[in-house]
Design a protein around this motif. Structure first.
Motif, mmCIF file in Angstrom:
data_model
loop_
_atom_site.group_PDB
_atom_site.id
_atom_site.type_symbol
_atom_site.label_atom_id
_atom_site.label_comp_id
_atom_site.label_asym_id
_atom_site.label_seq_id
_atom_site.Cartn_x
_atom_site.Cartn_y
_atom_site.Cartn_z
ATOM 1 N N GLN A 26 0.830 -1.202 0.000
ATOM 2 C CA GLN A 26 0.000 0.000 0.000
ATOM 3 C C GLN A 26 0.874 1.264 0.000
ATOM 4 O OE1 GLN A 26 -2.576 0.423 3.403
ATOM 5 N NE2 GLN A 26 -4.055 1.630 2.229
ATOM 6 N N ALA A 27 1.950 1.229 0.743
ATOM 7 C CA ALA A 27 2.826 2.399 0.847
ATOM 8 C C ALA A 27 3.804 2.519 -0.318
ATOM 9 C CB ALA A 27 3.603 2.355 2.159
ATOM 10 N N ASN A 28 4.283 1.382 -0.841
ATOM 11 C CA ASN A 28 5.378 1.408 -1.820
ATOM 12 C C ASN A 28 5.059 0.760 -3.158
ATOM 13 O OD1 ASN A 28 7.547 2.419 0.064
ATOM 14 N ND2 ASN A 28 6.861 0.598 1.144
ATOM 15 N N GLY A 29 3.916 0.135 -3.266
ATOM 16 C CA GLY A 29 3.641 -0.642 -4.470
ATOM 17 C C GLY A 29 4.486 -1.904 -4.474
ATOM 18 N N LEU A 30 4.659 -2.486 -5.642
ATOM 19 C CA LEU A 30 5.457 -3.712 -5.752
ATOM 20 C C LEU A 30 6.897 -3.386 -6.162
ATOM 21 C CD1 LEU A 30 2.843 -6.032 -7.484
ATOM 22 C CD2 LEU A 30 3.602 -6.091 -5.098
ATOM 23 N N ASP A 31 7.479 -2.421 -5.489
ATOM 24 C CA ASP A 31 8.838 -1.967 -5.789
ATOM 25 C C ASP A 31 9.852 -2.900 -5.124
ATOM 26 O OD1 ASP A 31 11.276 -0.650 -6.073
ATOM 27 O OD2 ASP A 31 10.330 1.323 -5.918
ATOM 28 N N ALA A 32 10.452 -3.768 -5.929
ATOM 29 C CA ALA A 32 11.396 -4.761 -5.410
ATOM 30 C C ALA A 32 12.650 -4.116 -4.824
ATOM 31 C CB ALA A 32 11.772 -5.756 -6.498
ATOM 32 N N SER A 33 13.078 -3.005 -5.389
ATOM 33 C CA SER A 33 14.293 -2.368 -4.877
ATOM 34 C C SER A 33 14.052 -1.789 -3.481
ATOM 35 C CB SER A 33 14.801 -1.293 -5.834
ATOM 36 O OG SER A 33 13.866 -0.244 -5.956
ATOM 37 N N VAL A 34 12.885 -1.194 -3.246
ATOM 38 C CA VAL A 34 12.558 -0.680 -1.906
ATOM 39 C C VAL A 34 12.416 -1.850 -0.935
ATOM 40 C CG1 VAL A 34 10.824 0.557 -0.526
ATOM 41 C CG2 VAL A 34 11.468 1.419 -2.776
ATOM 42 N N PHE A 35 11.792 -2.928 -1.385
ATOM 43 C CA PHE A 35 11.633 -4.122 -0.548
ATOM 44 C C PHE A 35 12.999 -4.650 -0.116
ATOM 45 C CE2 PHE A 35 11.200 -8.680 0.135
ATOM 46 C CZ PHE A 35 10.070 -8.750 0.952
ATOM 47 N N ALA A 36 13.905 -4.819 -1.077
ATOM 48 C CA ALA A 36 15.243 -5.333 -0.768
ATOM 49 C C ALA A 36 16.008 -4.369 0.131
ATOM 50 C CB ALA A 36 16.017 -5.584 -2.057
ATOM 51 N N HIS A 37 15.884 -3.083 -0.140
ATOM 52 C CA HIS A 37 16.579 -2.090 0.690
ATOM 53 C C HIS A 37 16.099 -2.169 2.137
ATOM 54 C CE1 HIS A 37 18.490 1.580 2.009
ATOM 55 N NE2 HIS A 37 17.314 2.040 2.415
ATOM 56 N N GLN A 38 14.789 -2.254 2.327
ATOM 57 C CA GLN A 38 14.261 -2.319 3.687
ATOM 58 C C GLN A 38 14.590 -3.653 4.354
ATOM 59 O OE1 GLN A 38 10.142 -1.178 4.025
ATOM 60 N NE2 GLN A 38 10.499 0.809 3.052
ATOM 61 N N LEU A 39 14.590 -4.726 3.578
ATOM 62 C CA LEU A 39 14.900 -6.041 4.133
ATOM 63 C C LEU A 39 16.336 -6.107 4.651
ATOM 64 C CD1 LEU A 39 13.991 -8.982 4.620
ATOM 65 C CD2 LEU A 39 14.782 -9.489 2.303
ATOM 66 N N PHE A 40 17.261 -5.466 3.942
ATOM 67 C CA PHE A 40 18.672 -5.514 4.301
ATOM 68 C C PHE A 40 19.177 -4.168 4.826
ATOM 69 C CE2 PHE A 40 18.102 -8.671 0.851
ATOM 70 C CZ PHE A 40 18.307 -9.799 1.612
ATOM 71 N N GLN A 41 18.298 -3.400 5.425
ATOM 72 C CA GLN A 41 18.591 -2.031 5.841
ATOM 73 C C GLN A 41 19.627 -1.927 6.960
ATOM 74 O OE1 GLN A 41 15.040 0.081 6.836
ATOM 75 N NE2 GLN A 41 15.996 2.066 6.569
ATOM 76 N N ASN A 42 19.610 -2.860 7.908
ATOM 77 C CA ASN A 42 20.539 -2.764 9.031
ATOM 78 C C ASN A 42 20.863 -4.164 9.553
ATOM 79 O OD1 ASN A 42 18.422 -3.546 10.889
ATOM 80 N ND2 ASN A 42 17.647 -1.456 10.743
ATOM 81 N N ASP A 43 21.709 -4.225 10.552
ATOM 82 C CA ASP A 43 22.152 -5.524 11.062
ATOM 83 C C ASP A 43 21.013 -6.345 11.659
ATOM 84 O OD1 ASP A 43 24.744 -5.068 10.266
ATOM 85 O OD2 ASP A 43 25.385 -4.313 12.218
ATOM 86 N N ILE A 44 20.047 -5.694 12.296
ATOM 87 C CA ILE A 44 18.931 -6.426 12.897
ATOM 88 C C ILE A 44 18.038 -7.017 11.804
ATOM 89 C CG2 ILE A 44 16.852 -6.209 14.332
ATOM 90 C CD1 ILE A 44 19.536 -6.228 15.865
ATOM 91 N N ALA A 45 17.768 -6.241 10.776
ATOM 92 C CA ALA A 45 16.981 -6.760 9.651
ATOM 93 C C ALA A 45 17.714 -7.924 8.990
ATOM 94 C CB ALA A 45 16.698 -5.656 8.642
ATOM 95 N N MET A 46 19.027 -7.804 8.828
ATOM 96 C CA MET A 46 19.832 -8.886 8.252
ATOM 97 C C MET A 46 19.815 -10.121 9.142
ATOM 98 S SD MET A 46 21.252 -8.284 5.285
ATOM 99 C CE MET A 46 22.606 -9.440 5.305
ATOM 100 N N PHE A 47 19.850 -9.913 10.447
ATOM 101 C CA PHE A 47 19.773 -11.028 11.397
ATOM 102 C C PHE A 47 18.511 -11.845 11.149
ATOM 103 C CE2 PHE A 47 17.723 -12.396 15.356
ATOM 104 C CZ PHE A 47 18.619 -13.355 15.798
ATOM 105 N N PHE A 48 17.374 -11.159 11.067
ATOM 106 C CA PHE A 48 16.112 -11.863 10.848
ATOM 107 C C PHE A 48 16.033 -12.470 9.448
ATOM 108 C CE2 PHE A 48 14.724 -9.377 14.551
ATOM 109 C CZ PHE A 48 14.155 -10.404 15.290
ATOM 110 N N ALA A 49 16.527 -11.764 8.447
ATOM 111 C CA ALA A 49 16.503 -12.289 7.089
ATOM 112 C C ALA A 49 17.341 -13.567 6.986
ATOM 113 C CB ALA A 49 17.000 -11.232 6.103
ATOM 114 N N MET A 50 18.531 -13.553 7.543
ATOM 115 C CA MET A 50 19.394 -14.732 7.475
ATOM 116 C C MET A 50 18.832 -15.887 8.299
ATOM 117 S SD MET A 50 21.713 -14.142 5.302
ATOM 118 C CE MET A 50 20.434 -13.246 4.423
#
Length: 108
Positions: free
Chosen positions: A25-49
């Motif tokens: 709703q906020a960003n549409g289906l923007d894969a680059s924004v999704f990836a940026h937010q997913l890997f934005q910081n160490d905590i996000a990377m912790f959960f992603a990994m």
């Protein structure tokens, strides 16, 4: 246990998609924004990994246990992992395993 696993599969679909809907709703289906937010910081990377490793281990479990228990259509659980995540694939697979085991016991 079957109901517990089925409820887990439902919750494992609805809860993640609630947050995905907010993102879309906020960003549409923007894969680059999704990836940026997913890997934005160490905590996000912790959960992603954590999720990536869990998903790979789940696939191994699905393939080994599924073949051993003769559960059909194992590819469905791999697809569920890719489309939703471990939160759907694991409880759905466990539900199917329980259902297959119950059917096997009924045949005996």
């Amino acid at each position: 246990m079957k109901r517990f696993f089925l409820c887990g599969a439902i919750a494992g679909t609805v809860l993640p998609f609630t947050f995905l809907a907010h993102f879309v709703q906020a960003n549409g289906l923007d894969a680059s924004v999704f990836a940026h937010q997913l890997f934005q910081n160490d905590i996000a990377m912790f959960f992603a990994m954590d999720v990536v490793v869990s998903a790979v281990m789940l696939w191994g479990f699905i393939l080994l246990e599924g073949r051993k228990q003769r559960i059909p259509h194992l590819w469905i659980y791999i697809l569920c992992t890719l489309l939703v995540g471990v939160s759907l694939a694991l409880p759905l697979f466990l539900f199917s395993r329980e259902r297959t085991a119950a059917a096997s016991e009924a045949d005996v």
